[in-house]
Design an enzyme around this catalytic site. Structure first.
Site, PDB file in Angstrom:
ATOM      1  N   LYS A 241       0.814  -1.217   0.000  1.00 21.03           N
ATOM      2  CA  LYS A 241       0.000   0.000   0.000  1.00 21.03           C
ATOM      3  C   LYS A 241       0.851   1.271   0.000  1.00 21.03           C
ATOM      4  CE  LYS A 241      -4.163  -2.159   1.683  1.00 21.03           C
ATOM      5  NZ  LYS A 241      -3.717  -3.526   2.044  1.00 21.03           N
TER       6      LYS A 241
HETATM    7  C1  LIG Z   1      -4.360  -4.599   1.498  1.00 21.85           C
HETATM    8  C2  LIG Z   1      -3.595  -5.858   1.320  1.00 21.85           C
HETATM    9  C3  LIG Z   1      -4.021  -6.855   0.416  1.00 21.85           C
HETATM   10  C4  LIG Z   1      -5.322  -6.733  -0.368  1.00 21.85           C
HETATM   11  O1  LIG Z   1      -5.280  -5.734  -1.346  1.00 21.85           O
HETATM   12  P1  LIG Z   1      -6.627  -5.216  -2.056  1.00 21.85           P
HETATM   13  O2  LIG Z   1      -6.217  -4.071  -2.890  1.00 21.85           O
HETATM   14  O3  LIG Z   1      -7.546  -4.817  -0.934  1.00 21.85           O
HETATM   15  O4  LIG Z   1      -7.187  -6.345  -2.842  1.00 21.85           O
HETATM   16  C5  LIG Z   1      -3.215  -7.969   0.240  1.00 21.85           C
HETATM   17  N1  LIG Z   1      -2.069  -8.133   0.942  1.00 21.85           N
HETATM   18  C6  LIG Z   1      -1.634  -7.206   1.837  1.00 21.85           C
HETATM   19  C7  LIG Z   1      -0.379  -7.456   2.582  1.00 21.85           C
HETATM   20  C8  LIG Z   1      -2.373  -6.042   2.040  1.00 21.85           C
HETATM   21  O5  LIG Z   1      -1.929  -5.113   2.916  1.00 21.85           O
END
Ligand SMILES: *Cc1c(COP(=O)(O)O)cnc(C)c1O
Length: 464
Positions: free
Chosen positions: A112
């Site tokens: 993210k």
């Molecule tokens: C947020 C997250 C996901 C999921 O991502 P999306 O965009 O919500 O599908 C997967 N793995 C990790 C480590 C995350 O922080």
């Protein structure tokens, strides 16, 4: 470039207004009026570009008329200058047919950061050039909050408040959020679960008078800029696979809110010739059930080793459905109303065939997830975090002969040692994570009650 709502009841607007709006005022999600396409010759030229250069090329299609190139470049340089890998999102070759795209080299060790580091710079830019007040408000089950705080801490003209469920995020996630001592950051630790936090946030955003008066801005992945920033590494990964020998390239993505995988869908629509887009989930397998049966129906919530994918309602799913229904906002609105009233959506026939052409999907259970972690550690000396392990399991399930797989590593294993330690593997923590536990924490413990939370927020926003 103009942007419209999936539900068709919002006037078209530009990029910056789209970012500021977050959720569309008609309850839909914002999408580009027309998705730009990139020619094969351009893709060929892009093979030599760095992550940052690619970012600038892709964003120029979407922001050109509003953000001067030099301003965009400054933001991109500031966003990715502090990643621990010079490539930003390095591609690690595991064996002849498998690559892992490491998306965890940002400040909070999860993917993210890639979008939220940029979003922090962008909000700060908007505050400066437009004189907008930016008060970011969000709820987190862990990774989003940490990355959003890291993206805006100490930035002029922005305040951020993040709600997290008290004691229900991992230790590292809690420390990443609460050891930040900048005065523009407020952590509210709510007695309740993630859904309780999310519910209060939704109510506050739905109160348009409150939203307007206090300039509330969202950071969740329904914001189009996050989707767009994530398309960059799909291009980067695909274009940096060497010696594919004409083999087709599949991409496997650990998925929760459908944000990351939707970025892949967008990249494909822009002309990137990805073969299969593979959705990896865990026991919370609403997306797997949708792809195999056509029924989209939130089920029972289960806690797993991959908590960032413990999601039953995938908020970006509406964007995909919009394209599946031929960009028909009226039809889309009918489907969403049905989801509201009947608790499910069903597609069949040609539509289901299209879904199965667009995606493959697998829900990976706790047991197999841990087995994959052990297997890859033993065979390749490469330690996967539990989310990435689900991605690898899905890659193994769907990769055919003469195909290459790229699996996205969405987090660093140190972030989820609770699961890793169950495999008996002892990992060494990066210094940035190991040092967190000696820092003082800043958070306010609150009961799960809207008036209390509102009072805390107003105090924070009105403080100089
Ligand atoms: C947020 C997250 C996901 C999921 O991502 P999306 O965009 O919500 O599908 C997967 N793995 C990790 C480590 C995350 O922080």
């Amino acid at each position: 470039m103009e942007y419209i709502s999936t539900r068709g009841k919002v006037e078209a607007r530009g990029f910056i207004d789209t970012v500021l709006m977050g959720l569309a005022d008609d309850g839909g999600l914002m999408v580009p009026f027309q998705i730009p396409t990139v020619s094969e010759e351009t893709l060929e030229k892009w093979k030599s570009l760095s992550f940052q250069e690619l970012f600038l090329e892709i964003f120029s299609y979407y922001t050109n008329d509003e953000i001067p190139y030099d301003d965009l470049k400054k933001m991109v340089d500031a966003s990715y200058g502090n990643f621990r890998a010079p490539e930003v999102t390095p591609l690690h070759q595991v064996n002849d047919s498998l690559y892992v795209l490491e998306l965890f080299h940002g400040p909070t060790f999860a993917f993210k950061d890639v979008a939220l580091q940029f979003m922090g710079e962008l909000y700060s830019y908007i505050a400066r050039v437009r004189g907008e007040i930016i008060h970011i408000l969000g709820a987190t089950s862990g990774d989003t909050g940490a990355a959003a705080i890291a993206g805006v801490r100490g930035k002029e003209g922005i305040k951020i408040c993040i709600l997290h469920p008290h004691g229900k995020v991992s230790k590292v996630q809690e420390l990443q959020m609460t050891t930040v001592d900048d005065s523009n950051v407020l952590n509210l630790s709510v007695e309740g679960n993630f859904d309780d936090c999310q519910k209060v946030i939704k109510e506050l955003f739905a109160d348009l008078e409150f939203k307007g008066r206090y300039h509330l801005r969202a950071i969740n992945s329904i914001n189009f800029v996050r989707i767009l920033a994530q398309t960059v590494y799909y291009f980067y990964a695909y274009l940096h696979v060497e010696n594919s020998g004409g083999r087709k390239i599949n991409i496997s993505v650990p998925s929760g809110n459908f944000g990351n995988i939707f970025s892949g869908f967008l990249a494909k629509k822009m002309g990137l010739p990805i073969n299969k887009l593979i959705i990896a989930t865990n026991e919370n397998n609403i997306l797997e059930r949708f792809v195999s049966t056509g029924e989209y129906k939130p089920g029972e919530f289960t806690s797993t080793h991959s908590p960032s994918m413990d999601i039953q309602v995938a908020s970006n799913f509406e964007r995909y459905l919009y394209y599946l229904l031929g960009e028909d906002a009226v039809k889309l609105s009918e489907y969403m109303a049905k989801l509201q009233s009947e608790g499910k959506i069903t597609v069949s026939g040609e539509l289901l065939a299209q879904v199965q052409q667009d995606f493959s999907a697998l829900g990976v259970k706790n047991g197999p997830c841990l087995e994959i972690i052990s297997k890859y550690n033993q065979t390749y000396g490469y330690l996967l975090d539990p989310h990435t392990a689900c991605g690898i399991a899905a890659y193994e399930a769907f990769s055919g002969q003469d195909e290459i797989g790229i699996t996205f590593a969405t987090a660093h294993p140190a972030k989820f040692d609770e699961a890793i330690s169950l495999t008996g593997i002892q990992q060494t923590f990066p210094a940035e994570i190991a040092s967190l536990s000696s820092l003082p924490q800043h958070m306010t413990l609150v009961v799960n009650d809207k008036p209390t939370i509102t009072r805390e927020l107003v105090g924070f926003y009105e403080a100089k």
